[in-house]
Motif scaffolding. Structure first.
Motif, PDB file in Angstrom:
ATOM      1  N   PRO A  93     -12.178 -40.166   9.988  1.00  8.85           N
ATOM      2  CA  PRO A  93     -12.467 -39.718  11.475  1.00  8.85           C
ATOM      3  C   PRO A  93     -11.465 -38.664  11.940  1.00  8.85           C
ATOM      4  O   PRO A  93     -10.622 -38.365  11.527  1.00  8.85           O
ATOM      5  CB  PRO A  93     -12.286 -40.955  12.116  1.00  8.85           C
TER       6      PRO A  93
ATOM      7  N   GLU B 275     -10.255 -36.421  15.712  1.00 13.27           N
ATOM      8  CA  GLU B 275     -10.057 -36.576  17.021  1.00 13.27           C
ATOM      9  C   GLU B 275     -10.374 -35.113  17.560  1.00 13.27           C
ATOM     10  O   GLU B 275      -9.745 -34.206  17.408  1.00 13.27           O
ATOM     11  CB  GLU B 275      -8.655 -37.107  17.505  1.00 13.27           C
TER      12      GLU B 275
ATOM     13  N   THR C 275      -9.894 -36.361  24.983  1.00 12.49           N
ATOM     14  CA  THR C 275     -10.274 -36.374  23.721  1.00 12.49           C
ATOM     15  C   THR C 275     -11.017 -37.652  23.310  1.00 12.49           C
ATOM     16  O   THR C 275     -11.173 -38.650  23.869  1.00 12.49           O
ATOM     17  CB  THR C 275      -9.064 -36.444  22.773  1.00 12.49           C
TER      18      THR C 275
ATOM     19  N   THR D 217     -12.611 -39.506  19.536  1.00 13.93           N
ATOM     20  CA  THR D 217     -12.593 -39.956  18.248  1.00 13.93           C
ATOM     21  C   THR D 217     -13.815 -39.764  17.692  1.00 13.93           C
ATOM     22  O   THR D 217     -14.809 -40.858  18.282  1.00 13.93           O
ATOM     23  CB  THR D 217     -11.653 -41.276  17.859  1.00 13.93           C
TER      24      THR D 217
ATOM     25  N   LYS E  51     -16.450 -40.291  13.997  1.00 12.47           N
ATOM     26  CA  LYS E  51     -16.518 -40.566  12.477  1.00 12.47           C
ATOM     27  C   LYS E  51     -17.892 -39.651  11.976  1.00 12.47           C
ATOM     28  O   LYS E  51     -18.681 -39.356  12.929  1.00 12.47           O
ATOM     29  CB  LYS E  51     -16.859 -41.945  12.391  1.00 12.47           C
TER      30      LYS E  51
ATOM     31  N   CYS F 105      -7.866 -30.639  17.511  1.00 10.73           N
ATOM     32  CA  CYS F 105      -7.993 -32.019  17.084  1.00 10.73           C
ATOM     33  C   CYS F 105      -7.217 -32.331  15.866  1.00 10.73           C
ATOM     34  O   CYS F 105      -6.756 -31.454  15.192  1.00 10.73           O
ATOM     35  CB  CYS F 105      -9.390 -32.271  17.187  1.00 10.73           C
TER      36      CYS F 105
ATOM     37  N   LYS G 210      -7.639 -38.223  11.358  1.00 12.00           N
ATOM     38  CA  LYS G 210      -6.774 -39.506  11.723  1.00 12.00           C
ATOM     39  C   LYS G 210      -6.931 -40.287  10.462  1.00 12.00           C
ATOM     40  O   LYS G 210      -7.718 -40.090   9.449  1.00 12.00           O
ATOM     41  CB  LYS G 210      -7.620 -40.492  12.654  1.00 12.00           C
TER      42      LYS G 210
END
Length: 319
Positions: A238, A240, A286, A288, A290, A316, A319
């Motif tokens: 993922p 951000e 922000t 997150t 996927k 970004c 993660k």
């Protein structure tokens, strides 16, 4: 009866001495005139050399002024068709001297090494206000290019760009396979002083996001399915993203909210990638996301690292 007067004619030796003095005087005068002529000649040559150097310096200064006054702009816009972008090329002449016999050239090369070369099709898009018209050409991209290499394409004919005037062109660029491109543009024109060819150029890039259709959807049901619909990519990390960047890149209207489950869709003619928002920071700055994909999407998965880099653009983190 008076005595006869004594003969007053000069002696032979005296006449010879007088002739010698005359010769020496003439010789000295000739030497003086010769030295003066030589000095004048040296001064004339020096003045001519100085004038030539001044002319050369003035030509160089004028050429540098003209070159610094030429502004080149290349702006890439996503086109309706996937894997296609439109380059808007502008040559603006800010100098007081017209650009005579101006021609614009374009170079392209793949940014990353590839197993298979990318085929590239380039040609004028035919905008009505275009002054510059590029040749249509299709061929394989070189792995890299140098400034001295032959250009990928060039304008069909030379034009004159007046003082304060601009010349524009729309150039359609279609890639056979997704990949980031390096580019270079140069405008060549004749020097107003020496008649020699002058050139001004700079480099630019074409990003994957400029070759894909980027759209926003509130949920998966709102996405036009392609190749079996979207499914998660468990091996993809993922990322951000900045909410402001999301709105800009995916054209989200200011009045439209961004919430959990929204999709940022990246499409080609037959495949899709998407970023699904799975969490939003407390400050709503922000989100997150996927990764998801339709079918196997091999063309998109192959460039997933580059897409992640472009989407991040220092706003970004993975993660």
């Amino acid at each position: 009866m008076s005595k006869s007067s004594k003969d007053s004619s000069p002696e032979p030796g005296g006449r010879a001495h007088e002739a010698s003095d005359i010769v020496q005087g003439l010789s000295s005068t000739a030497q003086t005139i010769g030295s003066s002529l030589q000095a004048m000649q040296q001064a004339l040559v020096g003045n001519m050399q100085q004038a030539a150097q001044m002319t050369l310096s003035m030509n160089q200064m004028m050429e540098e002024l003209v070159k610094r006054s030429v502004q080149l702009r290349v702006f890439a816009e996503r086109a309706a068709a996937a894997r296609t972008t439109t380059l808007r090329v502008t040559v603006h002449n800010r100098s007081p001297i017209p650009l005579q016999q101006a021609r614009v050239k374009l170079w392209f090369g793949a940014r990353q090494p590839r197993d298979q070369p990318i085929r590239l099709r380039v040609g004028g898009a035919g905008a009505p206000d275009d002054v510059l018209v590029f040749e249509h050409i299709e061929k394989k991209l070189p792995a890299e290019f140098a400034d001295e290499d032959a250009p990928f394409t060039a304008t069909k004919q030379a034009v004159s760009i007046g003082s304060g005037a601009s010349a524009e062109a729309s150039v359609a660029v279609e890639v056979g396979a997704l990949g980031q491109l390096n580019g270079r543009i140069a405008v060549e024109f004749v020097s107003p002083g020496t008649g020699q060819l002058l050139a001004v150029g700079h480099r630019f890039g074409i990003h994957l996001l400029q070759l894909l259709d980027c759209s926003f959807a509130h949920n998966q049901a709102a996405v036009q399915p392609a190749n079996g619909g979207l499914h998660p990519l468990p091996d993809a990390q993922p990322i951000e993203m900045d909410i402001g960047r999301v709105r800009t890149q995916f054209a989200v209207p200011p009045a439209q909210g961004i919430s959990l489950g929204c999709l940022l869709v990246l499409s080609t003619k037959s495949n899709q990638l998407a970023l699904q928002i799975i969490s939003i920071a407390d400050d709503a700055q922000t989100a997150t996301c996927k990764w998801m994909a339709s079918g196997s999407a091999p063309d998109l998965l192959a460039v997933l690292p580059q897409l992640t880099e472009e989407l991040c653009a220092q706003t970004c983190v993975s993660k």
